[in-house]
Design a protein around this motif. Structure first.
Motif, mmCIF file in Angstrom:
data_model
loop_
_atom_site.group_PDB
_atom_site.id
_atom_site.type_symbol
_atom_site.label_atom_id
_atom_site.label_comp_id
_atom_site.label_asym_id
_atom_site.label_seq_id
_atom_site.Cartn_x
_atom_site.Cartn_y
_atom_site.Cartn_z
ATOM 1 N N LEU A 106 1.032 -0.967 -0.145
ATOM 2 C CA LEU A 106 -0.044 0.037 0.174
ATOM 3 C C LEU A 106 0.495 1.490 0.172
ATOM 4 O O LEU A 106 0.277 1.992 -0.084
ATOM 5 N N ILE A 107 2.111 0.983 0.350
ATOM 6 C CA ILE A 107 3.101 2.827 0.221
ATOM 7 C C ILE A 107 2.771 3.453 -1.435
ATOM 8 O O ILE A 107 2.611 4.287 -0.909
ATOM 9 N N ASN A 108 2.480 2.773 -2.855
ATOM 10 C CA ASN A 108 2.027 3.563 -4.130
ATOM 11 C C ASN A 108 0.976 3.491 -4.208
ATOM 12 O O ASN A 108 0.876 4.058 -5.102
ATOM 13 N N ARG A 142 3.788 9.434 -2.521
ATOM 14 C CA ARG A 142 3.200 8.231 -3.632
ATOM 15 C C ARG A 142 3.784 8.456 -5.306
ATOM 16 O O ARG A 142 4.056 9.228 -5.626
ATOM 17 N N ARG A 143 4.255 7.530 -5.760
ATOM 18 C CA ARG A 143 4.246 6.656 -7.242
ATOM 19 C C ARG A 143 3.443 7.515 -8.178
ATOM 20 O O ARG A 143 2.671 7.399 -7.660
ATOM 21 N N THR A 144 3.355 7.883 -9.298
ATOM 22 C CA THR A 144 2.132 8.202 -9.393
ATOM 23 C C THR A 144 2.307 8.276 -11.781
ATOM 24 O O THR A 144 4.072 8.989 -11.803
ATOM 25 N N PHE A 145 1.661 7.768 -12.041
ATOM 26 C CA PHE A 145 1.312 7.571 -13.120
ATOM 27 C C PHE A 145 -0.048 8.391 -14.149
ATOM 28 O O PHE A 145 -1.382 8.184 -13.829
ATOM 29 N N ASP A 187 12.409 1.510 -7.527
ATOM 30 C CA ASP A 187 11.007 2.828 -7.574
ATOM 31 C C ASP A 187 10.196 2.792 -8.560
ATOM 32 O O ASP A 187 10.125 3.974 -9.018
ATOM 33 N N HIS A 188 11.845 3.317 -10.470
ATOM 34 C CA HIS A 188 10.762 3.894 -11.159
ATOM 35 C C HIS A 188 10.148 2.429 -12.456
ATOM 36 O O HIS A 188 9.526 2.633 -13.458
ATOM 37 N N ALA A 189 9.957 1.329 -12.094
ATOM 38 C CA ALA A 189 9.519 0.349 -11.914
ATOM 39 C C ALA A 189 8.049 -0.213 -12.867
ATOM 40 O O ALA A 189 7.988 0.666 -12.054
#
Length: 361
Positions: A106-108, A142-145, A187-189
């Motif tokens: 649930l981190i990202n 969080r990572r966002t896309f 982290d960029h995967a």
């Protein structure tokens, strides 16, 4: 039978063929001892070993070597040995570790369940409800896309992806010419297509079925309805590409979604083609067999099925058993206001609330 071995999981012994994994042996016993799995998918070869949700404690390696394994092991990729003793829900270390696994997943992952099409049949929802904690320690961004179209029928929301690799294995094993995979590292995967190629082949829609979260969604179904408001029906048709056996999801008289049939572990036993999934949305295209039987606990069962067709969620029953006071149904019930006012419970309540009148004279 010859070449069978005996394995004990949470105190229950079972006999399985040589080469069976611990997870498969646990599933043979039943859901009460089977570990959760977010990346393992039985029909897909080489799946498993990535999410760590199925970690268990091996307290006895085998009958010949009774030493325990020093660390928790992933049950989906660890072969069972004759005489092996495994602890799953009965081991405190395993339960505590699973809480950490949920926290990492649930981190990202955004908490957008109210708008996610997977809500109600999401494995991550079930996993976090059963093993998660009320708080999270992660404070960074969080990572966002950006949302991405993977062809004409599939929408990718990478924000929700947990990198389970199920869709990659599906494309590798049941489609012609996989053109997507995991790009970058650490982290960029992310899941993406090669040089912007579109995913468009006869079985690409199965990537939607195998995704345990809402990362890959059906563009023809997006935002049309919540799963618990729909009515799933078993149906089949003669198809020259696949088995043709599906769930039809109705909204009134309209078929708004077609999926493969899933078992109690949430896995599709027979993959279906894109023609059945996306192009056959009329009732006349199908032979209706009857209401779909939910072998896995699901909100789609609510208020729709006979009791013998509903799979009750064991974790909710166990939670209620240990956290809620048992009601004595043999006690007498007061039926009118006069009897209520004469009861000792009412008198005690009024004594505690002298400044309020709960019932009018």
């Amino acid at each position: 039978m010859e070449n069978n071995i005996k394995v004990t999981i949470d105190g229950v012994e079972t006999e399985v063929p040589q080469g069976t994994t611990i997870l498969q042996a646990a599933r043979q016993i039943g859901p009460e001892v089977a570990p959760p799995a977010m990346c393992y998918y039985k029909p897909l070869e080489k799946s498993g070993g990535k999410c760590r949700a199925c970690l268990v404690k091996v307290v006895q390696g085998s009958e010949k070597d009774k030493r325990p394994m020093p660390k928790l092991v992933a049950s989906c990729i660890t072969p069972a040995q004759d005489g092996m003793v495994v602890e799953n829900y009965t081991n405190e270390e395993v339960v505590d570790t699973r809480k950490g696994i949920v926290e990492f997943l649930l981190i990202n992952h955004p908490l957008d369940c109210p708008v996610c099409d997977q809500a109600g049949e999401c494995h991550l929802q079930d996993f976090s409800f059963k093993h998660g904690t009320e708080t999270q320690r992660f404070e960074e961004d969080r990572r966002t896309f950006e949302k991405e179209d993977l062809g004409p029928n599939i929408k990718l929301n990478m924000n929700r992806c947990i990198l389970c690799y199920r869709c990659v294995h599906t494309a590798d094993q049941i489609t012609d010419g996989r053109c997507h995979g995991v790009m970058n590292r650490g982290d960029h995967a992310e899941i993406s297509t090669y040089i912007g190629q579109a995913i468009d082949n006869d079985f690409s829609g199965n990537m939607i079925d195998v995704c345990p979260v809402g990362a890959l969604t059906d563009k023809t179904y997006r935002f049309k309805n919540r799963v618990w408001f729909t009515k799933p029906m078993d149906a089949h048709r003669d198809c020259d590409k696949c088995c043709g056996e599906v769930h039809l999801w109705y909204k009134g008289e309209e078929i708004i979604r077609v999926t493969g049939r899933k078992n109690q572990w949430g896995e599709v036993d027979e993959f279906i083609c894109n023609t059945c999934r996306f192009d056959k949305k009329e009732t006349a295209d199908w032979t209706i067999e009857g209401p779909a039987v939910m072998t896995r606990h699901s909100v789609t069962s609510a208020n729709k099925y006979r009791k013998d067709l509903i799979a009750k969620p064991s974790f909710a029953v166990d939670y209620a058993k240990h956290h809620y006071k048992k009601i004595n149904d043999d006690r007498p019930y007061d039926k009118n206001l006069k009897e209520i006012k004469a009861s000792e419970d009412y008198k005690a309540l009024m004594e505690q609330n002298k400044d309020f009148k709960l019932l009018e004279e």
